[in-house]
Design a protein around this motif. Structure first.
Motif, PDB file in Angstrom:
ATOM      1  N   GLY A   8       0.818  -1.207   0.000  1.00 39.44           N
ATOM      2  CA  GLY A   8       0.000   0.000   0.000  1.00 39.44           C
ATOM      3  C   GLY A   8       0.854   1.261   0.000  1.00 39.44           C
ATOM      4  N   GLU A   9       1.961   1.228   0.725  1.00 37.97           N
ATOM      5  CA  GLU A   9       2.871   2.370   0.758  1.00 37.97           C
ATOM      6  C   GLU A   9       3.500   2.600  -0.613  1.00 37.97           C
ATOM      7  OE1 GLU A   9       7.011   3.617   2.984  1.00 37.97           O
ATOM      8  OE2 GLU A   9       5.661   2.245   4.027  1.00 37.97           O
ATOM      9  N   MET A  10       3.839   1.515  -1.290  1.00 39.92           N
ATOM     10  CA  MET A  10       4.421   1.635  -2.625  1.00 39.92           C
ATOM     11  C   MET A  10       3.389   2.186  -3.620  1.00 39.92           C
ATOM     12  SD  MET A  10       6.263  -1.157  -5.096  1.00 39.92           S
ATOM     13  CE  MET A  10       4.816  -1.794  -5.900  1.00 39.92           C
ATOM     14  N   VAL A  11       2.160   1.708  -3.539  1.00 42.39           N
ATOM     15  CA  VAL A  11       1.103   2.177  -4.428  1.00 42.39           C
ATOM     16  C   VAL A  11       0.857   3.676  -4.214  1.00 42.39           C
ATOM     17  CG1 VAL A  11      -1.372   2.004  -4.950  1.00 42.39           C
ATOM     18  CG2 VAL A  11       0.007  -0.066  -4.722  1.00 42.39           C
ATOM     19  N   ALA A  12       0.822   4.094  -2.967  1.00 42.97           N
ATOM     20  CA  ALA A  12       0.627   5.515  -2.671  1.00 42.97           C
ATOM     21  C   ALA A  12       1.784   6.341  -3.226  1.00 42.97           C
ATOM     22  CB  ALA A  12       0.505   5.728  -1.162  1.00 42.97           C
ATOM     23  N   HIS A  13       2.998   5.837  -3.107  1.00 43.39           N
ATOM     24  CA  HIS A  13       4.160   6.548  -3.631  1.00 43.39           C
ATOM     25  C   HIS A  13       4.081   6.660  -5.160  1.00 43.39           C
ATOM     26  CE1 HIS A  13       8.223   8.028  -3.996  1.00 43.39           C
ATOM     27  NE2 HIS A  13       8.470   7.078  -4.886  1.00 43.39           N
ATOM     28  N   MET A  17       3.963   9.981  -7.434  1.00 45.21           N
ATOM     29  CA  MET A  17       4.909  10.215  -8.531  1.00 45.21           C
ATOM     30  C   MET A  17       4.171  10.586  -9.816  1.00 45.21           C
ATOM     31  SD  MET A  17       7.904   7.347  -8.143  1.00 45.21           S
ATOM     32  CE  MET A  17       8.570   7.782  -9.737  1.00 45.21           C
ATOM     33  N   ALA A  18       3.081   9.883 -10.105  1.00 41.94           N
ATOM     34  CA  ALA A  18       2.310  10.172 -11.324  1.00 41.94           C
ATOM     35  C   ALA A  18       1.742  11.592 -11.275  1.00 41.94           C
ATOM     36  CB  ALA A  18       1.189   9.149 -11.484  1.00 41.94           C
ATOM     37  N   THR A  22       2.711  14.783 -13.824  1.00 43.76           N
ATOM     38  CA  THR A  22       1.711  15.586 -14.523  1.00 43.76           C
ATOM     39  C   THR A  22       1.858  17.063 -14.173  1.00 43.76           C
ATOM     40  OG1 THR A  22       0.175  13.730 -14.584  1.00 43.76           O
ATOM     41  CG2 THR A  22      -0.777  15.917 -14.860  1.00 43.76           C
ATOM     42  N   LEU A  23       2.056  17.365 -12.904  1.00 42.57           N
ATOM     43  CA  LEU A  23       2.221  18.750 -12.472  1.00 42.57           C
ATOM     44  C   LEU A  23       3.473  19.376 -13.089  1.00 42.57           C
ATOM     45  CD1 LEU A  23       1.242  21.094 -10.703  1.00 42.57           C
ATOM     46  CD2 LEU A  23       2.615  20.129  -8.847  1.00 42.57           C
ATOM     47  N   ALA A  24       4.573  18.647 -13.074  1.00 41.63           N
ATOM     48  CA  ALA A  24       5.818  19.168 -13.644  1.00 41.63           C
ATOM     49  C   ALA A  24       5.664  19.424 -15.140  1.00 41.63           C
ATOM     50  CB  ALA A  24       6.971  18.197 -13.381  1.00 41.63           C
ATOM     51  N   LEU A  25       5.036  18.496 -15.860  1.00 47.96           N
ATOM     52  CA  LEU A  25       4.829  18.689 -17.299  1.00 47.96           C
ATOM     53  C   LEU A  25       3.872  19.853 -17.567  1.00 47.96           C
ATOM     54  CD1 LEU A  25       4.704  14.987 -18.511  1.00 47.96           C
ATOM     55  CD2 LEU A  25       6.455  16.696 -19.049  1.00 47.96           C
ATOM     56  N   GLY A 145       9.635  15.289 -12.694  1.00 46.44           N
ATOM     57  CA  GLY A 145       8.453  14.536 -12.299  1.00 46.44           C
ATOM     58  C   GLY A 145       8.785  13.095 -11.964  1.00 46.44           C
ATOM     59  N   LEU A 146       9.640  12.489 -12.764  1.00 51.56           N
ATOM     60  CA  LEU A 146      10.039  11.103 -12.507  1.00 51.56           C
ATOM     61  C   LEU A 146      10.881  10.967 -11.246  1.00 51.56           C
ATOM     62  CD1 LEU A 146      10.906   9.886 -16.109  1.00 51.56           C
ATOM     63  CD2 LEU A 146       8.989   9.144 -14.689  1.00 51.56           C
ATOM     64  N   LEU A 147      11.641  11.999 -10.928  1.00 52.35           N
ATOM     65  CA  LEU A 147      12.519  11.946  -9.763  1.00 52.35           C
ATOM     66  C   LEU A 147      11.822  12.363  -8.477  1.00 52.35           C
ATOM     67  CD1 LEU A 147      15.795  13.384 -11.321  1.00 52.35           C
ATOM     68  CD2 LEU A 147      15.300  11.006 -10.701  1.00 52.35           C
TER      69      LEU A 147
END
Length: 158
Positions: A8-13, A17-18, A22-25, A145-147
């Motif tokens: 669940g922690e990984m999914v939230a992370h 990230m996604a 989107t925000l950075a782009l 965004g990826l980082l």
């Protein structure tokens, strides 16, 4: 490498990230659209040379120059009379779509040309003239965004 206590922690992370991507782009697209709009507005009134597939602007016809003078405008400032054409150029951002354009029919005639008017493209050349900025900005936005979450911040786009 980041470690997660549970799935669940990984999914939230990954969801964060996604959203960060989107925000950075989105911010990167905004910066690019503003630059293209500014360049297009600066081209109005100045003869433009060939760029990419867009031909350089031909000199105004003598009849056009005379008509401009008779109406109280300068003789030889292509596409510039009262500033309305320049003011019609704007940009819009919707999510990950950016549009730079004009709501003026006159811009269409000038951009593409007509039977009596040679093309004096503004919008396409403005995008080409900003190619390096676009590549750098969107590449940086994608990387940031990826980082996200790897210790980097989104401050470079501000």
């Amino acid at each position: 490498m980041r470690e997660f206590a549970h799935l669940g922690e990984m999914v939230a992370h990954l969801a964060t990230m996604a959203a960060a991507e989107t925000l950075a782009l989105h911010h990167g697209l905004k910066k690019c659209a503003v630059a293209i709009e500014k360049t297009a507005k600066q081209e109005i009134g100045e003869y433009q040379g060939e760029v990419g597939p867009f031909a350089g602007w031909v000199e105004l016809a003598d009849g056009t120059k005379a008509d401009r003078l008779a109406q109280g405008f300068t003789e030889n400032d292509p596409l510039l009379r009262n500033g309305k054409l320049r003011a019609s150029i704007s940009h819009q951002i919707h999510g990950l779509d950016a549009v730079v354009g004009s709501d003026s029919d006159i811009m269409v005639y000038q951009e593409l040309g007509t039977e009596h008017i040679p093309p004096r493209a503004v919008l396409g050349p403005a995008a080409i003239r900003n190619k390096e900025l676009i590549l750098k900005t969107l590449g940086q936005a994608a990387a940031e965004g990826l980082l996200y979450g790897a210790g980097s911040t989104l401050t470079a786009l501000e």
